[in-house]
Design a protein around this motif. Structure first.
Motif, PDB file in Angstrom:
ATOM      1  N   PRO A  87     -13.195  22.324 -22.155  1.00 50.84           N
ATOM      2  CA  PRO A  87     -12.371  21.861 -21.039  1.00 50.84           C
ATOM      3  C   PRO A  87     -13.101  20.983 -20.031  1.00 50.84           C
ATOM      4  CG  PRO A  87     -11.886  24.148 -21.533  1.00 50.84           C
ATOM      5  CD  PRO A  87     -13.084  23.779 -22.372  1.00 50.84           C
ATOM      6  N   PHE A  88     -14.380  21.244 -19.782  1.00 46.35           N
ATOM      7  CA  PHE A  88     -15.056  20.514 -18.713  1.00 46.35           C
ATOM      8  C   PHE A  88     -15.440  19.088 -19.111  1.00 46.35           C
ATOM      9  CE2 PHE A  88     -15.115  24.732 -17.045  1.00 46.35           C
ATOM     10  CZ  PHE A  88     -14.923  24.516 -15.685  1.00 46.35           C
ATOM     11  N   LEU A  89     -15.214  18.714 -20.371  1.00 46.01           N
ATOM     12  CA  LEU A  89     -15.319  17.307 -20.746  1.00 46.01           C
ATOM     13  C   LEU A  89     -14.108  16.519 -20.247  1.00 46.01           C
ATOM     14  CD1 LEU A  89     -16.676  17.459 -24.415  1.00 46.01           C
ATOM     15  CD2 LEU A  89     -17.936  16.880 -22.333  1.00 46.01           C
ATOM     16  N   GLN A  90     -13.053  17.236 -19.887  1.00 42.25           N
ATOM     17  CA  GLN A  90     -11.837  16.602 -19.377  1.00 42.25           C
ATOM     18  C   GLN A  90     -11.432  17.242 -18.047  1.00 42.25           C
ATOM     19  OE1 GLN A  90      -8.873  15.330 -22.429  1.00 42.25           O
ATOM     20  NE2 GLN A  90      -9.925  16.814 -23.731  1.00 42.25           N
ATOM     21  N   ALA A  91     -12.424  17.478 -17.232  1.00 40.94           N
ATOM     22  CA  ALA A  91     -12.196  18.211 -15.984  1.00 40.94           C
ATOM     23  C   ALA A  91     -11.230  17.499 -15.050  1.00 40.94           C
ATOM     24  CB  ALA A  91     -13.533  18.458 -15.285  1.00 40.94           C
ATOM     25  N   LYS A  92     -11.319  16.185 -14.964  1.00 44.28           N
ATOM     26  CA  LYS A  92     -10.446  15.452 -14.037  1.00 44.28           C
ATOM     27  C   LYS A  92      -8.983  15.666 -14.380  1.00 44.28           C
ATOM     28  CE  LYS A  92      -9.342  10.906 -12.125  1.00 44.28           C
ATOM     29  NZ  LYS A  92      -9.671   9.459 -12.083  1.00 44.28           N
ATOM     30  N   ALA A  93      -8.637  15.481 -15.660  1.00 43.33           N
ATOM     31  CA  ALA A  93      -7.253  15.626 -16.081  1.00 43.33           C
ATOM     32  C   ALA A  93      -6.763  17.062 -15.907  1.00 43.33           C
ATOM     33  CB  ALA A  93      -7.103  15.184 -17.539  1.00 43.33           C
ATOM     34  N   LEU A  94      -7.610  18.032 -16.205  1.00 39.03           N
ATOM     35  CA  LEU A  94      -7.207  19.434 -16.082  1.00 39.03           C
ATOM     36  C   LEU A  94      -7.039  19.856 -14.625  1.00 39.03           C
ATOM     37  CD1 LEU A  94      -9.389  20.946 -18.930  1.00 39.03           C
ATOM     38  CD2 LEU A  94      -6.885  20.827 -18.873  1.00 39.03           C
ATOM     39  N   ALA A  95      -7.920  19.385 -13.766  1.00 34.07           N
ATOM     40  CA  ALA A  95      -7.771  19.696 -12.340  1.00 34.07           C
ATOM     41  C   ALA A  95      -6.471  19.102 -11.795  1.00 34.07           C
ATOM     42  CB  ALA A  95      -8.968  19.172 -11.558  1.00 34.07           C
ATOM     43  N   GLU A  96      -6.125  17.908 -12.244  1.00 28.81           N
ATOM     44  CA  GLU A  96      -4.863  17.297 -11.823  1.00 28.81           C
ATOM     45  C   GLU A  96      -3.679  18.091 -12.357  1.00 28.81           C
ATOM     46  OE1 GLU A  96      -2.001  14.577 -10.261  1.00 28.81           O
ATOM     47  OE2 GLU A  96      -4.029  15.194  -9.710  1.00 28.81           O
ATOM     48  N   LEU A  97      -3.785  18.573 -13.587  1.00 28.78           N
ATOM     49  CA  LEU A  97      -2.722  19.403 -14.155  1.00 28.78           C
ATOM     50  C   LEU A  97      -2.491  20.646 -13.307  1.00 28.78           C
ATOM     51  CD1 LEU A  97      -0.769  20.219 -16.454  1.00 28.78           C
ATOM     52  CD2 LEU A  97      -2.735  21.293 -17.584  1.00 28.78           C
ATOM     53  N   VAL A  98      -3.555  21.337 -12.947  1.00 25.28           N
ATOM     54  CA  VAL A  98      -3.419  22.553 -12.144  1.00 25.28           C
ATOM     55  C   VAL A  98      -2.854  22.229 -10.764  1.00 25.28           C
ATOM     56  CG1 VAL A  98      -4.619  24.525 -11.133  1.00 25.28           C
ATOM     57  CG2 VAL A  98      -5.254  23.717 -13.404  1.00 25.28           C
ATOM     58  N   ARG A  99      -3.279  21.119 -10.206  1.00 22.34           N
ATOM     59  CA  ARG A  99      -2.745  20.711  -8.891  1.00 22.34           C
ATOM     60  C   ARG A  99      -1.233  20.531  -8.962  1.00 22.34           C
ATOM     61  NH1 ARG A  99      -0.804  16.737  -6.135  1.00 22.34           N
ATOM     62  NH2 ARG A  99      -0.832  15.308  -7.921  1.00 22.34           N
ATOM     63  N   LEU A 100      -0.762  19.871 -10.014  1.00 19.20           N
ATOM     64  CA  LEU A 100       0.673  19.660 -10.191  1.00 19.20           C
ATOM     65  C   LEU A 100       1.410  20.987 -10.362  1.00 19.20           C
ATOM     66  CD1 LEU A 100       0.599  16.577 -12.603  1.00 19.20           C
ATOM     67  CD2 LEU A 100       1.361  16.580 -10.219  1.00 19.20           C
ATOM     68  N   LEU A 101       0.839  21.875 -11.146  1.00 23.86           N
ATOM     69  CA  LEU A 101       1.475  23.166 -11.372  1.00 23.86           C
ATOM     70  C   LEU A 101       1.591  23.975 -10.095  1.00 23.86           C
ATOM     71  CD1 LEU A 101      -0.302  24.230 -14.705  1.00 23.86           C
ATOM     72  CD2 LEU A 101       2.048  23.412 -14.449  1.00 23.86           C
ATOM     73  N   ARG A 102       0.499  24.035  -9.349  1.00 27.34           N
ATOM     74  CA  ARG A 102       0.487  24.885  -8.158  1.00 27.34           C
ATOM     75  C   ARG A 102       1.242  24.280  -6.987  1.00 27.34           C
ATOM     76  NH1 ARG A 102      -5.571  27.515  -8.693  1.00 27.34           N
ATOM     77  NH2 ARG A 102      -4.919  29.261 -10.031  1.00 27.34           N
ATOM     78  N   SER A 103       1.609  23.026  -7.100  1.00 26.13           N
ATOM     79  CA  SER A 103       2.497  22.454  -6.084  1.00 26.13           C
ATOM     80  C   SER A 103       3.918  22.991  -6.252  1.00 26.13           C
ATOM     81  CB  SER A 103       2.510  20.923  -6.178  1.00 26.13           C
ATOM     82  OG  SER A 103       3.172  20.477  -7.355  1.00 26.13           O
ATOM     83  N   GLN A 104       4.185  23.630  -7.434  1.00 24.51           N
ATOM     84  CA  GLN A 104       5.515  24.173  -7.721  1.00 24.51           C
ATOM     85  C   GLN A 104       5.525  25.693  -7.871  1.00 24.51           C
ATOM     86  OE1 GLN A 104       8.313  22.170  -7.892  1.00 24.51           O
ATOM     87  NE2 GLN A 104       6.942  20.495  -7.287  1.00 24.51           N
ATOM     88  N   ARG A 105       4.443  26.250  -8.471  1.00 23.35           N
ATOM     89  CA  ARG A 105       4.399  27.690  -8.730  1.00 23.35           C
ATOM     90  C   ARG A 105       2.987  28.219  -8.600  1.00 23.35           C
ATOM     91  NH1 ARG A 105       7.109  28.592 -14.482  1.00 23.35           N
ATOM     92  NH2 ARG A 105       6.200  30.667 -14.247  1.00 23.35           N
ATOM     93  N   ASP A 106       2.876  29.484  -8.262  1.00 21.58           N
ATOM     94  CA  ASP A 106       1.572  30.133  -8.149  1.00 21.58           C
ATOM     95  C   ASP A 106       1.166  30.687  -9.511  1.00 21.58           C
ATOM     96  OD1 ASP A 106      -0.746  31.335  -7.251  1.00 21.58           O
ATOM     97  OD2 ASP A 106       0.299  33.148  -6.589  1.00 21.58           O
TER      98      ASP A 106
END
Length: 217
Positions: A87-106
């Motif tokens: 996962p940490f080879l694609q950390a930027k994309a994954l961090a953005e994914l989590v940001r999008l998710l948590r803007s809607q749900r915990d």
């Protein structure tokens, strides 16, 4: 290692190179979870449970905004589990994914990595730090087949459960020492590889077959 590999951004999109996904599983952490296996890993651990996810070439590029929509459309899940690949080879994309998710749900976030937490922190990479800040539980360290004790959510005994938040601390016993289970679908075998992997797969197939026989009676 870079947390922002080439090709992660295209025409305003943030793209994730994905090996596979599962919309709902109960064997990769507490509750029901959406699982993501990213493509690409440089560790090449002997006995890896998903060796087909190791090649770093493009497998399936997914817009993280679209992936977030699919995850959010699963009301039954408690969180997501991210594995691979690394996962940490694609950390930027994954961090953005989590940001999008948590803007809607915990949603809770569990991340597997072949690197130790200290190694990741020493890289002092912006995107790697962002992903670490997003994770509730990090399972760190390379998989060592000779230390696979078939215990808990980690793959081998050298790996560590790093509780980066308190979210999963109450699950300590199950996460550290619980019995591993496998789920088998038409196209996937999901779960942490046990020491007696072949026997476990045979047992899981037998259980699945028995369920089908009962359903067809």
């Amino acid at each position: 290692m870079s947390g922002n590999p080439d090709g992660s951004v295209r025409a305003g999109q943030v793209l994730l190179n994905v090996h596979d996904t599962c919309r709902c599983t109960s064997v990769l952490g507490p509750g029901k979870r959406y699982a993501i296996w990213v493509q690409g890993c440089l560790r090449n651990c002997a006995g890896c449970g998903t060796p087909e996810a190791q090649p770093t070439g493009i497998n399936h590029l997914v817009d993280v905004a679209e992936l977030a929509e699919d995850i959010l459309a699963q009301p039954q899940i408690e969180g997501i589990t991210i594995s691979g690949g690394e996962p940490f080879l694609q950390a930027k994309a994954l961090a953005e994914l989590v940001r999008l998710l948590r803007s809607q749900r915990d949603l809770g976030v569990i991340v597997f990595t072949g690197y130790y937490l200290q190694e990741l922190r020493e890289l002092d990479d912006e995107y790697i730090c962002d992903l670490l800040d997003c994770a509730d539980l990090l399972i760190d360290g390379p998989f060592l087949d000779e230390k696979n004790d078939s215990s808990g959510l980690r793959g081998s005994a050298n790996q560590t459960m790093c509780y980066l938040t308190d979210r999963y601390r109450d699950y300590y016993a199950a996460l550290e020492y619980g019995t591993r289970k496998l789920e088998i679908t038409r196209s996937q075998i999901i779960g942490i590889k046990p020491k007696d992997f072949d026997k476990s797969v045979q047992k899981a197939f037998a259980k699945l077959l028995n369920k089908k026989l009962i359903a067809n009676r």
